[in-house]
Design an enzyme around this catalytic site. Structure first.
Site, PDB file in Angstrom:
ATOM      1  CG  HIS A  50      -0.232   0.135   2.525  1.00 24.47           C
ATOM      2  ND1 HIS A  50       0.100  -0.954   3.293  1.00 24.47           N
ATOM      3  CD2 HIS A  50       0.213   1.217   3.214  1.00 24.47           C
ATOM      4  CE1 HIS A  50       0.707  -0.562   4.393  1.00 24.47           C
ATOM      5  NE2 HIS A  50       0.791   0.759   4.367  1.00 24.47           N
ATOM      6  CB  ALA A  51       1.212   4.265  -1.445  1.00 31.13           C
TER       7      ALA A  51
END
Length: 284
Positions: A50-51
């Site tokens: 994820h970011a």
């Protein structure tokens, strides 16, 4: 700049053992609002993927080791964390993956914000769209939503609602682009350029500072033609500073318009034109 930014943490250990002190805005370059730690991990079960849109973090392997992959949408870098006296700075809009956890790994993460699910990007394709979305300066007035990825529009620029702009363009400060204008990919438009209705600029074109496009051969105040004449700048052409382009003209592929030229008729492909009125000096 490298994606791998390692932060050395103050160590006060002695012969009795190790000691690391972490302080907001001192040893850590932000105010710490949240921390969590990961443990009892499996080396064959990676994590992350994820970011964050805004959140910044520092990861510290206080025990054991793990391997990080960082990705900004253009480049990927790897680093192994295995020291309790060193942290990995993870900026916003950085995709992260954690692999190869050692059996005894304890991974501490310090964050500059509270948990917010809306700040997560968990789909990689969506991440790429986010990091490559156009940059529009807050001091510009951009009404169009037809602007390609990685295009940059700088301050004091005005872009009308129906304008189409491609990818990876650079629209410099103090420009104006009217409706019924189409701009291709990889186009540079320097400052002081006004692109009026009816102009099409194809891919890989350079428009120098102060270039004047026109679209009405017989302008008169408050009297408008039934339609504006079309001007086309074909792929790879370059127009030098302060050149004037009369309406209804086609500038051919890879042509070069000299600075200050006044172009009154079509320019062939690969031609070099200069002067007032412009004439063909040679070919590229």
């Amino acid at each position: 700049m490298s994606l791998v930014q390692l932060v050395d943490l103050p160590s006060f250990g002695d012969d009795r053992g190790g000691l690391v002190a972490i302080e907001s805005n001192r040893s850590i370059p932000f105010e710490i609002k949240r921390l969590y730690y990961i443990f009892n991990t499996s080396d064959n079960k990676p994590r992350g993927f994820h970011a964050h849109i805004d959140l910044k973090q520092i990861a510290v392997c206080v025990k054991g080791s793990c391997r990080f992959i960082l990705d900004d949408g253009l480049h990927k870098e790897e680093v192994v964390l295995n020291s309790p006296t060193q942290g990995l700075m993870i900026e916003s809009l950085t995709w992260r993956e954690m692999h190869d956890f050692s059996e005894d790994c304890v991974l501490l993460v310090l964050a500059n914000g509270y948990y917010d699910e809306d700040d997560y990007i968990r789909d990689y394709d969506q991440f790429l769209k986010e990091v490559n979305k156009p940059f529009i300066h807050s001091l510009s007035d951009v009404q169009s939503n037809q602007i390609g990825q990685n295009t940059r529009i700088w301050q004091y620029s005005v872009v009308f609602k129906k304008v189409q702009i491609g990818e990876n363009c650079n629209i410099c400060a103090h420009t104006l682009i009217e409706n019924d204008v189409k701009i291709g990919n990889n186009v540079t438009i320097k400052s002081g350029v006004y692109v009026w209705e009816g102009v099409t600029i194809e891919d890989n074109v350079f428009i120098g500072p102060g270039v004047s496009f026109t679209n009405d051969k017989k302008p008169s105040s408050k009297q408008y033609p039934k339609y504006f004449e079309k001007t086309i700048v074909e792929q790879g052409a370059s127009i030098g500073a302060n050149a004037t382009i009369l309406p209804g003209i086609k500038i051919g592929r890879n042509a070069l318009i000299g600075a200050g030229a006044v172009v009154t008729k079509d320019v062939p492909e690969n031609a070099i034109v200069i002067g007032v009125p412009a004439y063909i000096k040679g070919y590229k």
